[in-house]
Design a protein around this motif. Sequence first.
Motif, PDB file in Angstrom:
ATOM      1  N   LYS A  77     -17.895  17.574  31.704  1.00  0.00           N
ATOM      2  CA  LYS A  77     -18.430  18.467  32.736  1.00  0.00           C
ATOM      3  C   LYS A  77     -18.212  17.920  34.144  1.00  0.00           C
ATOM      4  N   ILE A  78     -18.520  16.648  34.330  1.00  0.00           N
ATOM      5  CA  ILE A  78     -18.462  16.071  35.690  1.00  0.00           C
ATOM      6  C   ILE A  78     -17.144  15.369  35.958  1.00  0.00           C
ATOM      7  N   ASP A  79     -16.320  15.261  34.904  1.00  0.00           N
ATOM      8  CA  ASP A  79     -15.007  14.640  35.032  1.00  0.00           C
ATOM      9  C   ASP A  79     -15.126  13.201  35.536  1.00  0.00           C
ATOM     10  N   ASP A  80     -16.104  12.496  35.017  1.00  0.00           N
ATOM     11  CA  ASP A  80     -16.328  11.089  35.345  1.00  0.00           C
ATOM     12  C   ASP A  80     -16.896  10.394  34.111  1.00  0.00           C
ATOM     13  N   ARG A  81     -16.863   9.109  34.137  1.00  0.00           N
ATOM     14  CA  ARG A  81     -17.437   8.332  33.034  1.00  0.00           C
ATOM     15  C   ARG A  81     -18.948   8.448  33.051  1.00  0.00           C
ATOM     16  N   VAL A  82     -19.572   8.587  31.891  1.00  0.00           N
ATOM     17  CA  VAL A  82     -21.020   8.744  31.744  1.00  0.00           C
ATOM     18  C   VAL A  82     -21.524   7.740  30.722  1.00  0.00           C
ATOM     19  N   VAL A  83     -22.619   7.049  31.089  1.00  0.00           N
ATOM     20  CA  VAL A  83     -23.294   6.109  30.179  1.00  0.00           C
ATOM     21  C   VAL A  83     -24.727   6.596  30.012  1.00  0.00           C
ATOM     22  N   VAL A  84     -25.190   6.646  28.781  1.00  0.00           N
ATOM     23  CA  VAL A  84     -26.535   7.165  28.491  1.00  0.00           C
ATOM     24  C   VAL A  84     -27.418   6.008  28.062  1.00  0.00           C
ATOM     25  N   TYR A  85     -28.647   5.981  28.639  1.00  0.00           N
ATOM     26  CA  TYR A  85     -29.631   4.949  28.322  1.00  0.00           C
ATOM     27  C   TYR A  85     -30.923   5.629  27.870  1.00  0.00           C
ATOM     28  N   SER A  86     -31.731   4.846  27.210  1.00  0.00           N
ATOM     29  CA  SER A  86     -33.065   5.330  26.826  1.00  0.00           C
ATOM     30  C   SER A  86     -33.954   5.321  28.041  1.00  0.00           C
ATOM     31  N   GLY A  87     -35.132   5.886  27.905  1.00  0.00           N
ATOM     32  CA  GLY A  87     -36.056   5.934  29.038  1.00  0.00           C
ATOM     33  C   GLY A  87     -36.468   4.569  29.516  1.00  0.00           C
ATOM     34  N   LYS A  88     -36.366   3.560  28.633  1.00  0.00           N
ATOM     35  CA  LYS A  88     -36.748   2.210  29.007  1.00  0.00           C
ATOM     36  C   LYS A  88     -35.559   1.363  29.423  1.00  0.00           C
TER      37      LYS A  88
ATOM     38  N   ASP B 170     -21.580   5.337  25.673  1.00  0.00           N
ATOM     39  CA  ASP B 170     -20.682   5.278  26.823  1.00  0.00           C
ATOM     40  C   ASP B 170     -19.488   6.163  26.513  1.00  0.00           C
ATOM     41  N   SER B 171     -19.208   7.101  27.435  1.00  0.00           N
ATOM     42  CA  SER B 171     -18.101   8.026  27.197  1.00  0.00           C
ATOM     43  C   SER B 171     -16.754   7.342  27.211  1.00  0.00           C
ATOM     44  N   ALA B 172     -16.692   6.126  27.754  1.00  0.00           N
ATOM     45  CA  ALA B 172     -15.421   5.403  27.853  1.00  0.00           C
ATOM     46  C   ALA B 172     -15.205   4.420  26.734  1.00  0.00           C
ATOM     47  N   CYS B 173     -16.175   4.325  25.820  1.00  0.00           N
ATOM     48  CA  CYS B 173     -16.053   3.327  24.771  1.00  0.00           C
ATOM     49  C   CYS B 173     -14.934   3.652  23.807  1.00  0.00           C
TER      50      CYS B 173
ATOM     51  N   ILE C 165     -16.948  -3.720  34.491  1.00  0.00           N
ATOM     52  CA  ILE C 165     -17.749  -4.917  34.748  1.00  0.00           C
ATOM     53  C   ILE C 165     -19.226  -4.629  34.941  1.00  0.00           C
ATOM     54  N   TYR C 166     -19.559  -3.420  35.354  1.00  0.00           N
ATOM     55  CA  TYR C 166     -20.950  -3.147  35.673  1.00  0.00           C
ATOM     56  C   TYR C 166     -21.746  -2.723  34.447  1.00  0.00           C
ATOM     57  N   GLU C 167     -21.127  -2.606  33.277  1.00  0.00           N
ATOM     58  CA  GLU C 167     -21.806  -2.030  32.111  1.00  0.00           C
ATOM     59  C   GLU C 167     -22.881  -2.959  31.557  1.00  0.00           C
ATOM     60  N   GLU C 168     -24.045  -2.427  31.284  1.00  0.00           N
ATOM     61  CA  GLU C 168     -25.126  -3.168  30.638  1.00  0.00           C
ATOM     62  C   GLU C 168     -25.181  -2.725  29.173  1.00  0.00           C
TER      63      GLU C 168
END
Length: 504
Positions: A85-96, A102-105, A112-115
Amino acid sequence: MKLSIRYKFVIGFLVIFCISFISISFFINKIIVKNNEKIISKEFLRFQKDLTIYLNQYLKLKQIALDENEFEKNAQDIAAVLAVKIDDRVVVYSGKGGFLSDSACENGKIPIYEEVNNINEHKKYNKDLKLAVNNKSAYTIVPIDNKYMVIFSCPIFIDDVKLGIVRCNRDYTELFNSSENLLRVINISISLVFGLIFIFSILLATKITVPIIKLSRISKEVAKGNFDADIIVNSRDETGELTSNFNKMKNQIKKQIETIKRDRDNLKTIQKHRKAFFDNVTHEMKTPLTIISGYSQIILQKDFKDKEFFKKAVVKIKNESDRMHNMVLELLEISKVESKVSSDQMKKINVSEVIYLTCEDMRIRADKYDILIDKHIDKDVFVLGNENELRRMMINLIDNSIKYGDIKSSIKVKMFKDKNYCNMIVEDKGHGISTDKLDKIFKPFYRVDKVSSREKGSNGLGLSIVKSIVEKHRGEINIVSKENIGTKVYIKIPLIVYKMATSV
């Protein structure tokens, strides 16, 4: 080390320009950074709103419950859909803040910034994630290999239920490069402007300081007594006015010094003249006193009985006494004429009447020798002067013409106006004066020819008195004479004289 005012100006301008350049560059950089932040914030606010709408539509379409556990189960699909949809990489985290997907996995490219699983990893770039855990949207600017990546984290709330955190990144290299290019252009422009201003300031400082340096150098020369050097500054501002006033002051001082030197020389000359005058007075008085004393001693002898000699001695004593009396009166007249005269003694005088009445009075003496006084006098000619002195002047001139003029001749007296002057001419026909004696006739006690005077008792003070009176009235006197032909006296006095004080 002594710094000239020119270098002080240059150093001062340089310090001011450096401070100004740094300050302006700093504030412009701040403005550009804030503007970039404003652009990024505005875009991500819109992105957050669109993201919530997309996710809500997807969950309803897939009939996924609005629950955090259901969100975590479908995290991989959600990441993939949102990335499309946004044509960018998206990473999803839990509320905590726990890593979910990760869409790029799929491509194995994890930046480098990935947690992963722990928000405390990669602390350099997870500030935005921490804020999202606390229900605040935030972003972090990450410079990587000449690129500028912006990581954005926002909590997902649907119907006031927090489902998790979505984190995405976008490339803002173009924006930051444009900002840097703009800042570079501005800095170059400011540098050019300040450079031109600095050069102009140096030229201006030079234009201002060079005349001052010249003025300082010339003032040192003036202090040494050299008044011939002038400062030439072609400027119409205060600097030019200053140098012009300095030149005027220097020239005025030079004139004053020259006047002092001239007065000093004149004083020496006056002292010599006074000594000569005193010697002449002493000599002139010594002769009659000697004669009077000699005859008196002879008369006072007890056995003196010569009546003829007694009569001759008495006549001689009387003549010499009269001569001394006249000499004293003329000396007093000279002292009075050469003394300073107060302004109230000078007044508007009809000099036509003074000369006319003087000629009438002197006619009696002229008739004694059958001499005619032929007068041609303009009417109502006025000067500012002293009536008694002007009368005395004309009496002496006419009296000299009578004494030294031919019997049965005429004395011409003329008076007329010419421009701003009253002109007087006294002309006689007689013995005249030789050329070698003309420059001496105004000296006290000087007599051209004692024998040629038909009257005794002349002391040679008449023309000296005349000259003093003329000079006190700011006039001029000139005598033209030829031997055995006659003499002409020319006098010129201003019609209006404001200052009449003379110095002894």
